[in-house]
Design an enzyme around this catalytic site. Structure first.
Site, mmCIF file in Angstrom:
data_model
loop_
_atom_site.group_PDB
_atom_site.id
_atom_site.type_symbol
_atom_site.label_atom_id
_atom_site.label_comp_id
_atom_site.label_asym_id
_atom_site.label_seq_id
_atom_site.Cartn_x
_atom_site.Cartn_y
_atom_site.Cartn_z
ATOM 1 N N GLU A 1 -6.146 -10.802 -1.127
ATOM 2 C CA GLU A 1 -6.935 -10.588 0.096
ATOM 3 C C GLU A 1 -8.420 -10.543 -0.226
ATOM 4 O OE1 GLU A 1 -5.451 -7.220 2.342
ATOM 5 O OE2 GLU A 1 -3.373 -7.716 1.894
ATOM 6 N N GLU B 1 0.794 -1.243 0.000
ATOM 7 C CA GLU B 1 0.000 0.000 0.000
ATOM 8 C C GLU B 1 0.823 1.288 0.000
ATOM 9 O OE1 GLU B 1 -2.813 -0.325 3.222
ATOM 10 O OE2 GLU B 1 -3.765 -2.095 2.391
HETATM 11 C C1 XIL Z 1 -6.177 -6.560 8.428
HETATM 12 C C2 XIL Z 1 -6.453 -7.757 9.322
HETATM 13 O O1 XIL Z 1 -7.356 -8.592 8.662
HETATM 14 C C3 XIL Z 1 -7.020 -7.305 10.651
HETATM 15 O O2 XIL Z 1 -7.108 -8.394 11.544
HETATM 16 C C4 XIL Z 1 -6.126 -6.218 11.253
HETATM 17 O O3 XIL Z 1 -6.742 -5.714 12.431
HETATM 18 C C5 XIL Z 1 -5.906 -5.088 10.275
HETATM 19 O O4 XIL Z 1 -5.354 -5.617 9.077
HETATM 20 N N1 XIL Z 1 -4.844 -4.721 3.841
HETATM 21 C C6 XIL Z 1 -3.861 -5.595 4.248
HETATM 22 C C7 XIL Z 1 -4.121 -6.517 5.384
HETATM 23 O O5 XIL Z 1 -2.817 -5.666 3.589
HETATM 24 O O6 XIL Z 1 -2.953 -6.774 6.126
HETATM 25 C C8 XIL Z 1 -5.208 -6.004 6.293
HETATM 26 O O7 XIL Z 1 -5.488 -6.997 7.271
HETATM 27 C C9 XIL Z 1 -6.419 -5.633 5.496
HETATM 28 C C10 XIL Z 1 -6.106 -4.544 4.513
#
Ligand code: XIL
Length: 381
Positions: free
Chosen positions: A269, A162
């Site tokens: 994701e 990101e």
């Molecule tokens: C999220 C997790 O799912 C949560 O448990 C945590 O509190 C915050 O992060 N982008 C990403 C992930 O790259 O690492 C994130 O994961 C969601 C957004």
């Protein structure tokens, strides 16, 4: 009974055990089997699952998936919570679980502005200012130590997560960008390669298939890395989607554009908010329909507002809409199966999801496949 008959009987009796819950023996195809010749099917895992205290969760993961990502345990706040103090206990259990079960183990992530402990952005004791040299040293030590610790055991690392802002195409104004400059990206990839030469190296971000300016900068970033001698093997499209956005056409176009750069494309994701215009009442109001991004701390807010109870179950209409959307998305992935190397869901059950309020996954709280699960299966031709 002949030996042969006996074996058939044993096989027959064991079939329900190897079928996903809610499936009859005849439908015993699993996600990883259905997509075996196309791409890896992954899932983000939490400690209860990889430590197998959530036995049903662990079993379902091993039945359906052949790759895992660490939902949180390899993030900076977990691996180096204090300056120079590394903690690998949870990460080691995560990796061991993957190795023990022959899963493709993903590293997530080495550099990110979130879940970054406060000390990283602060000047060292006694100093007034955080200098470029100090932050470069911290970044170098972090990457070398963490990627080095798991050297040879990780299929691929999200090296940088990101780094691009929303809507403007600018680089994100993170501490790394501000204090080091754009070169932090080159350094991160070079150090990751040095620490673990055989791991694949990825750039991972969200809304690249939603925000044209952001996507253009990501493409520029790939070229910039290569022009400066850094190796980058793949792009991670996070895939935090909703029922409408991004369109299938945009996803299709975006995968094609990154594939044309010779990159492995991964959906890293994946989750799809099942409820349009979902709002957390009493909190921040409705999510904008044009954004696939929930508020950063939405899951925490959900709990913070006293909502330990699960959200209302989806109606049959909502289940159908979610299934159709998953089917549509996987239709696009299937089309691009030559370029896509992995599709990873961001969590197993809705109850495990950071967007639990929107029931975005393909297994429900009781480990049962939702109609969306079958739509995903069906999209593998
Ligand atoms: C999220 C997790 O799912 C949560 O448990 C945590 O509190 C915050 O992060 N982008 C990403 C992930 O790259 O690492 C994130 O994961 C969601 C957004």
């Amino acid at each position: 009974m002949t030996h042969h008959r006996f074996l058939s009987l044993v096989l027959l009796l064991s079939l329900p055990l190897i079928s996903p819950p809610g499936l009859s023996a005849t439908e015993a195809r699993t996600l990883k089997d259905a997509y075996h010749d196309a791409f890896l099917i992954g899932v983000a895992v939490n400690p209860a699952q990889f430590e197998e205290t959530d036995k049903k969760g662990a079993e379902l993961i091993l039945r359906e998936f052949n790759s895992i990502s660490p939902e949180n345990v390899l993030k900076w706040e977990h691996t180096e919570p204090r300056d120079g103090e590394f903690t690998f206990a949870a990460g080691d259990r995560y990796v061991a679980f993957g190795e023990q079960h022959h899963l493709a183990v993903i590293g997530h992530n080495l550099v990110w502005h979130n879940q970054l402990p406060a000390w990283v952005s602060q000047p060292p004791a006694g100093a007034e200012k955080l200098t470029r040299e100090v932050l470069l040293d911290r970044l170098h030590r972090h990457i070398m130590t963490v990627a080095g610790h798991y050297r040879g055991r990780i299929l691929g690392w999200d090296v940088v997560n990101e780094a691009i802002a929303d809507g403007t195409g600018a680089y994100r104004d993170s501490v790394f960008y501000r204090v080091i400059g754009k070169e932090f990206l080159v350094m991160a990839f070079k150090w990751a390669q040095e620490a673990d030469p055989h791991a694949e190296l990825y750039y991972n971000d969200y809304n690249l298939d939603q925000d044209d300016k952001k996507r253009a900068t990501a493409i520029e970033l790939i070229k910039y890395l290569r022009a400066n001698g850094a190796r980058v093997d793949g792009i991670g499209l996070q895939g935090h989607y909703n029922l409408t956005y991004p369109s299938a056409a945009k996803i299709d176009e975006t995968i094609g554009m990154f594939a044309d750069l010779g990159l492995k494309v991964m959906i890293t994701e994946l989750d799809v908010q099942a409820i349009a215009n979902q709002s957390i009442s009493g909190a921040v109001g409705a999510f904008p329909t044009t954004s696939t991004r929930p508020p950063a701390n939405a899951a925490k807010r959900w709990r913070g507002w006293g909502r330990s109870q699960p959200p209302k179950p989806l109606t049959p209409e909502q289940q159908t809409a979610l299934a159709e959307r998953y089917g549509e998305i996987f239709g696009v992935f299937w089309k691009h199966r030559a370029a896509i190397t992995r599709v990873t869901f961001w969590g197993l059950r809705d109850a495990d999801s950071w967007r639990r309020y929107a029931s975005p996954l393909i297994f429900d709280d009781n480990y049962q496949p939702k109609p969306a699960y079958f739509a995903v299966l069906k999209a593998a031709k």
